[in-house]
Design an enzyme around this catalytic site. Structure first.
Site, PDB file in Angstrom:
ATOM      1  N   CYS A   1      -5.101  -5.399  -9.621  1.00 48.01           N
ATOM      2  CA  CYS A   1      -5.600  -6.297 -10.656  1.00 48.01           C
ATOM      3  C   CYS A   1      -4.634  -7.479 -10.736  1.00 48.01           C
ATOM      4  O   CYS A   1      -3.661  -7.558  -9.992  1.00 48.01           O
ATOM      5  CB  CYS A   1      -5.665  -5.579 -12.002  1.00 48.01           C
ATOM      6  SG  CYS A   1      -6.791  -4.158 -12.031  1.00 48.01           S
TER       7      CYS A   1
ATOM      8  N   GLY B   1      -9.183  -9.448  -8.580  1.00 40.97           N
ATOM      9  CA  GLY B   1     -10.136  -8.614  -9.295  1.00 40.97           C
ATOM     10  C   GLY B   1     -11.345  -9.408  -9.710  1.00 40.97           C
ATOM     11  O   GLY B   1     -11.204 -10.458 -10.336  1.00 40.97           O
TER      12      GLY B   1
ATOM     13  N   ASN C   1      -1.282  -4.039 -13.861  1.00 40.32           N
ATOM     14  CA  ASN C   1      -1.766  -3.985 -12.485  1.00 40.32           C
ATOM     15  C   ASN C   1      -1.177  -2.737 -11.873  1.00 40.32           C
ATOM     16  O   ASN C   1       0.046  -2.569 -11.868  1.00 40.32           O
ATOM     17  CB  ASN C   1      -1.310  -5.233 -11.714  1.00 40.32           C
ATOM     18  CG  ASN C   1      -1.445  -5.057 -10.207  1.00 40.32           C
ATOM     19  OD1 ASN C   1      -2.405  -4.446  -9.730  1.00 40.32           O
ATOM     20  ND2 ASN C   1      -0.491  -5.595  -9.454  1.00 40.32           N
ATOM     21  N   GLY C   2      -2.026  -1.846 -11.371  1.00 40.40           N
ATOM     22  CA  GLY C   2      -1.498  -0.648 -10.742  1.00 40.40           C
ATOM     23  C   GLY C   2      -2.318   0.580 -11.049  1.00 40.40           C
ATOM     24  O   GLY C   2      -3.493   0.495 -11.407  1.00 40.40           O
TER      25      GLY C   2
ATOM     26  N   TYR D   1      -2.673  -8.385   2.760  1.00 39.08           N
ATOM     27  CA  TYR D   1      -4.054  -8.660   2.341  1.00 39.08           C
ATOM     28  C   TYR D   1      -4.211  -9.284   0.963  1.00 39.08           C
ATOM     29  O   TYR D   1      -4.904 -10.275   0.799  1.00 39.08           O
ATOM     30  CB  TYR D   1      -4.857  -7.356   2.393  1.00 39.08           C
ATOM     31  CG  TYR D   1      -6.290  -7.476   1.896  1.00 39.08           C
ATOM     32  CD1 TYR D   1      -7.278  -8.050   2.683  1.00 39.08           C
ATOM     33  CD2 TYR D   1      -6.644  -7.025   0.630  1.00 39.08           C
ATOM     34  CE1 TYR D   1      -8.584  -8.161   2.233  1.00 39.08           C
ATOM     35  CE2 TYR D   1      -7.953  -7.131   0.169  1.00 39.08           C
ATOM     36  CZ  TYR D   1      -8.910  -7.699   0.973  1.00 39.08           C
ATOM     37  OH  TYR D   1     -10.193  -7.808   0.517  1.00 39.08           O
TER      38      TYR D   1
ATOM     39  N   ASP E   1      -7.997  -9.648  12.325  1.00 36.56           N
ATOM     40  CA  ASP E   1      -8.266  -9.224  10.953  1.00 36.56           C
ATOM     41  C   ASP E   1      -6.967  -8.759  10.312  1.00 36.56           C
ATOM     42  O   ASP E   1      -6.021  -8.384  11.003  1.00 36.56           O
ATOM     43  CB  ASP E   1      -9.296  -8.088  10.925  1.00 36.56           C
ATOM     44  CG  ASP E   1     -10.071  -8.040   9.620  1.00 36.56           C
ATOM     45  OD1 ASP E   1      -9.717  -8.786   8.691  1.00 36.56           O
ATOM     46  OD2 ASP E   1     -11.026  -7.256   9.529  1.00 36.56           O
ATOM     47  N   ASP E   2      -6.924  -8.808   8.976  1.00 36.00           N
ATOM     48  CA  ASP E   2      -5.701  -8.396   8.290  1.00 36.00           C
ATOM     49  C   ASP E   2      -5.472  -6.899   8.379  1.00 36.00           C
ATOM     50  O   ASP E   2      -4.340  -6.425   8.480  1.00 36.00           O
ATOM     51  CB  ASP E   2      -5.730  -8.851   6.824  1.00 36.00           C
ATOM     52  CG  ASP E   2      -7.013  -8.457   6.132  1.00 36.00           C
ATOM     53  OD1 ASP E   2      -7.214  -7.262   5.871  1.00 36.00           O
ATOM     54  OD2 ASP E   2      -7.831  -9.354   5.858  1.00 36.00           O
TER      55      ASP E   2
END
Length: 504
Positions: A2, A30, A102-103, A259, A366-367
């Site tokens: 988030c 998010g 966040n987490g 990412y 791609d990542d």
């Protein structure tokens, strides 16, 4: 993952407009829900499903008054994906606190049993933030004395209580009316958080955010990233008080650099952009060492692999081309909460420029490769556009272990690389050649900007969980929670679709 921002401005100002701008800058973290809570003589809150621009209107912004506030964008991991789970949360007793995080709390179910089921107290949501808020406020209550204002020592006492009881990875910001603004980072520093100050006409503004780009776009000068286990308190007198509360080694999440974070952010002193270019350079050198076939062109899978693709192109001496065009009004497929929504969005999200594929041996960058559904569909699109050969390079190693720390990787069965050799994964993805960036090379690329970081959290790549408390039982419980959340999300989608059909 988030994203959040917390701002404490001078008396008499409203911070909601700046919080709104900050949330726009971290919308990538998010897209499920957004919320803002501010305070004057009472809390003012607005939360809702969807993107920031869709949740708030002019009337909301006028009503979100006050110099103290926090905002949040939600990406669901734990929770039933209901309106009640949107952050920030706030309580009024025994002291007012609004909080966002966040987490992910890895002992969420255990704490629910200990603090709620056994006591008769009830949760208002299925979001793990409510546990952090409960532990924090309960610890504050232990320190409250009649006529004595809550101070820095009380705040740090409450943070220490969270560290003792709450396991997992989390960065937190909390607003306490008439007391101040506080932020803290989990004991291992897995989740990022930074602090900035702005001088404006002789007055100082203070801000905490998940990424430095938030501070950039709102005019703050970044001061520092919080250390692992560090808490920072901005008092009502606007004094900045730092305290090292935890004592664990710093293990920031490497996947932020791979990412999640924006390329224009700095995390723990590391440039996301420069790190991703180094990923590409290391991939190019690894490609040559393996004797892989030489492609005609290097094409990124937008957006987060673009910087690495440029680095790989330079290392190989092969032209870089944009061959995939992204519809920016479609969400990030990796963080979509249901598998069906991921699958159906790929074609809407990307389209090919056929001239860049026709008759060429194409190297796609791609990542990361998680479930493989998106990668396989893009490989097919490349062939349909006329590519002669399709190669694929991943800027990270094979994902093999679930992430309990707030990334939607709930089960080993979801990983295309789990239990397969590289050759078997290449067959599964329908590519002519596949390469993953070596794990140690990935870590060295990240560490180049900040050699003080001895190790990163690599749990999703090697199953080594830094918090030391992740057992098969814990992973099973988290997998069950997320599966239940996804089933409920799919049910709600179906219900909403049925309602829309009925209305039409």
């Amino acid at each position: 993952m988030c994203g959040f921002i917390g701002i404490y401005g001078p008396e008499g100002v409203d911070v909601s407009a700046e919080i709104y701008e900050g949330l726009l800058a971290i919308q990538h973290r998010g897209q499920d829900a957004a919320g803002i809570t501010t305070f004057t003589d009472t809390f003012h809150a607005k939360k809702g499903f969807g993107l920031v621009r869709d949740v708030f209107d002019e009337r909301d912004m006028r009503e979100l008054r006050g110099p103290l506030g926090i905002g949040h964008v939600r990406y669901p991991t734990v929770g039933a994906n209901r309106a009640e789970d949107a952050q920030p949360f706030h309580v009024n007793f025994p002291v007012g606190v609004a909080m966002a995080h966040n987490g992910n709390v890895t002992n969420f179910m255990q704490l629910k049993r200990e603090h709620f089921h056994s006591s008769g107290t009830r949760l208002n949501s299925s979001c793990d933030l409510e546990i952090i808020l409960f532990v924090f406020v309960r610890a504050l209550q232990e320190r409250i004395r009649p006529g004595v204002k809550v101070g820095a020592d009380d705040i740090f006492h409450a943070v220490a209580a969270v560290y003792r009881e709450v396991r997992g990875a989390y960065s937190v910001v909390a607003a306490l009316p008439d007391v101040g603004l506080v932020a803290f980072r989990d004991p291992f520093g897995i989740k990022p958080i930074c602090f900035g100050i702005r001088e404006d006409e002789g007055q100082r503004w203070f801000a905490f955010a998940s990424e430095s780009v938030v501070l950039d776009v709102t005019g703050y000068e970044k001061q520092f990233d919080l250390n692992a286990g560090e808490a920072v308190f901005i008092s009502a007198e606007r004094e900045v008080i730092r305290r090292q509360v935890g004592d664990k080694p710093h293990r920031p999440c490497i996947f932020e650099l791979v990412y999640f974070a924006r390329p224009d952010s700095l995390l723990d002193g590391m440039s996301v952009y420069r790190t991703r270019v180094r990923f590409g350079d290391a991939l190019g050198r690894q490609w040559r060492r393996e004797g892989a076939p030489t492609p005609d062109v290097v094409i990124p899978i937008p957006d987060s692999s673009r910087d690495a693709a440029m680095g790989m192109s330079q290392a190989l001496g092969v032209p870089y081309r944009e061959g995939l065009v992204k519809n920016r009004y479609i969400g990030r497929t990796f963080i979509m909460p249901s598998q069906s929504s991921r699958r159906t969005s790929v074609r809407r999200k990307l389209n090919t420029i056929d001239a860049e594929f026709a008759g060429k041996d194409v190297l796609l960058v791609d990542d990361s490769i998680v479930r493989g559904n998106t990668a396989r569909r893009i490989v097919r699109m490349a062939r349909e556009a006329g590519a002669r050969k399709v190669y694929l390079a991943s800027c990270s190693p094979p994902l093999i272990s679930p992430c309990p720390y707030g990334i939607d990787m709930a089960s080993k069965t979801e990983f295309v690389a789990a239990g397969r050799t590289h050759a078997e994964v290449a067959t599964e993805l329908e590519v002519d050649y596949l390469i993953y960036l070596d794990r140690e090379a990935m870590n060295e690329c990240a560490r180049a900007d900040n050699p003080r970081i001895q190790k990163f959290c690599n749990a999703c790549f090697n199953g080594d969980y830094p918090t030391g408390d992740i057992t098969p039982e814990v992973l099973g419980a988290i997998e069950g929670e997320r599966s239940d959340s996804q089933r409920l999300f799919a049910f709600n989608e179906a219900q909403q679709g049925a309602a829309a059909d009925g209305a039409s």
